[in-house]
Design an enzyme around this catalytic site. Structure first.
Site, PDB file in Angstrom:
ATOM      1  N   GLY A  34       0.812  -1.211   0.000  1.00  0.00           N
ATOM      2  CA  GLY A  34       0.000   0.000   0.000  1.00  0.00           C
ATOM      3  C   GLY A  34       0.843   1.257   0.000  1.00  0.00           C
ATOM      4  N   HIS A  40       4.387   1.747  -8.149  1.00  0.00           N
ATOM      5  CA  HIS A  40       3.345   0.706  -8.087  1.00  0.00           C
ATOM      6  C   HIS A  40       2.395   0.826  -9.277  1.00  0.00           C
ATOM      7  CE1 HIS A  40       4.183   1.284  -3.645  1.00  0.00           C
ATOM      8  NE2 HIS A  40       4.373  -0.016  -3.779  1.00  0.00           N
ATOM      9  N   GLN A 156      15.116  -8.258  -3.720  1.00  0.00           N
ATOM     10  CA  GLN A 156      13.797  -8.883  -3.521  1.00  0.00           C
ATOM     11  C   GLN A 156      13.321  -9.552  -4.815  1.00  0.00           C
ATOM     12  OE1 GLN A 156      10.278  -7.272  -1.281  1.00  0.00           O
ATOM     13  NE2 GLN A 156       9.658  -6.576  -3.290  1.00  0.00           N
TER      14      GLN A 156
HETATM   15  O1  PAF Z   1       7.856  -4.836  -2.003  1.00  0.00           O
HETATM   16  C1  PAF Z   1       6.910  -4.883  -1.192  1.00  0.00           C
HETATM   17  O2  PAF Z   1       6.093  -3.957  -1.118  1.00  0.00           O
HETATM   18  C2  PAF Z   1       6.786  -6.080  -0.271  1.00  0.00           C
HETATM   19  O3  PAF Z   1       8.021  -6.562   0.109  1.00  0.00           O
HETATM   20  C3  PAF Z   1       5.899  -7.208  -0.859  1.00  0.00           C
HETATM   21  C4  PAF Z   1       6.527  -7.808  -2.103  1.00  0.00           C
HETATM   22  C5  PAF Z   1       4.519  -6.668  -1.185  1.00  0.00           C
HETATM   23  C6  PAF Z   1       5.746  -8.329   0.184  1.00  0.00           C
HETATM   24  O4  PAF Z   1       5.145  -7.873   1.354  1.00  0.00           O
END
Ligand code: PAF
Length: 287
Positions: A34, A40, A156
């Site tokens: 969020g 995003h 990540q």
């Molecule tokens: O990158 C993020 O916002 C978070 O690490 C994710 C991938 C939504 C996991 O909680």
């Protein structure tokens, strides 16, 4: 703009996506915590562009925060997030409570070895097990899909890609380019924590990366020289305290000894209590 459906239960979300796939639709999924920004939104647009259905999750995952981190103060604004998601073409959002996601204390976690050891993993030892576990859960809720992650969190992206491959998940992980503010700062939900002075200083990361990548692309192939230049450039900004700076192999994330292959330059620094990350790929001759 299509109406957006918010699912608070995993069962309802899963059943909706199962029905969509049964009628032939492909699903693009964007997991988020969020407080959405244009980074995003670019993932959501990519999901919408390449799939019949674009869906997202909004869940601030307690498992990936250490006790001294910002879980309780992590910025939240659900109404705005839903408006931005709908405008980007997302039609279904999973927004579960912590109790819905973790009804009992979790005994099963996912750990990805080696590529989690350095960088973010060294600074935040529990972080990647928390990320891998929640993303594995989300992938199991969404089912077969393409899943979109930003390259801003390059480690990540590598961890999730490897996890999906190692565990034969029916998910194609898609990495998307970093979205930046006009002055180069990589967009992040945590940028709101910066004081005006820190905000003014933060683009140093992008400037330093740009300079080092340009040097590599102009023929400087001594990795130690490139790394030292990166360290010096960040050290020249008094608001920044360097955490790490490294040229790495883009797939193993091991520090590189040469530029023979795809390379990524990673940097992280503290600006006061806020840690910012950034990275850039090198397209040097022969890479
Ligand atoms: O990158 C993020 O916002 C978070 O690490 C994710 C991938 C939504 C996991 O909680």
């Amino acid at each position: 703009m299509a109406a957006i459906e918010v699912h608070e239960t995993i069962d309802g979300f899963r059943a909706t996506l199962d029905r969509a796939r049964a009628s032939g639709a492909t699903v693009g999924f964007v997991p988020t915590m969020g407080y959405l920004h244009d980074g995003h939104v670019s993932l959501m647009r990519a999901a919408k562009g390449a799939n019949d259905l674009a869906v997202a999750s909004i869940f601030v995952n307690p498992l990936q925060f250490a006790a001294d981190e910002d879980l309780s103060t992590y910025p939240r604004d659900l109404e705005r997030d839903l408006d931005l998601s709908a405008a980007a073409g997302v039609t279904h959002v999973l927004h579960p409570s912590v109790e819905e996601m973790y009804p009992t204390p979790i005994l099963t976690t996912v750990t990805v070895a080696d590529i989690t050891r350095r960088f973010e993993g060294a600074s935040r030892p529990e972080h990647f097990a928390g990320v891998a576990t929640v993303v594995a859960k989300l992938f199991s809720m969404v089912g077969p899909c393409r899943a979109y992650f930003g390259e801003k969190d390059f480690q990540q992206l590598a961890v999730v890609t490897r996890m999906a491959a190692d565990l034969s998940m029916p998910v194609e992980v898609v990495g998307c380019p970093i979205v930046r503010e006009p002055d180069g700062l990589a967009m992040s939900s945590r940028n709101v924590y910066l004081s005006p002075e820190q905000r003014a200083a933060a683009p140093v990361l992008h400037r330093a990366l740009t300079e080092v990548v340009a040097a590599a692309e102009a023929g400087e192939d001594d990795v130690a020289v490139l790394r030292a230049r990166l360290v010096d450039l960040v050290a020249g900004e008094e608001e920044a305290a360097l955490d790490y700076a490294e040229v790495v192999d883009a797939s193993t994330l091991e520090p590189a000894v040469d530029l023979a292959g795809p390379r990524r330059v990673l940097v992280a620094a503290h600006f006061g209590r806020t840690r910012l990350l950034d990275n850039m790929g090198i397209s040097a001759p022969g890479v």
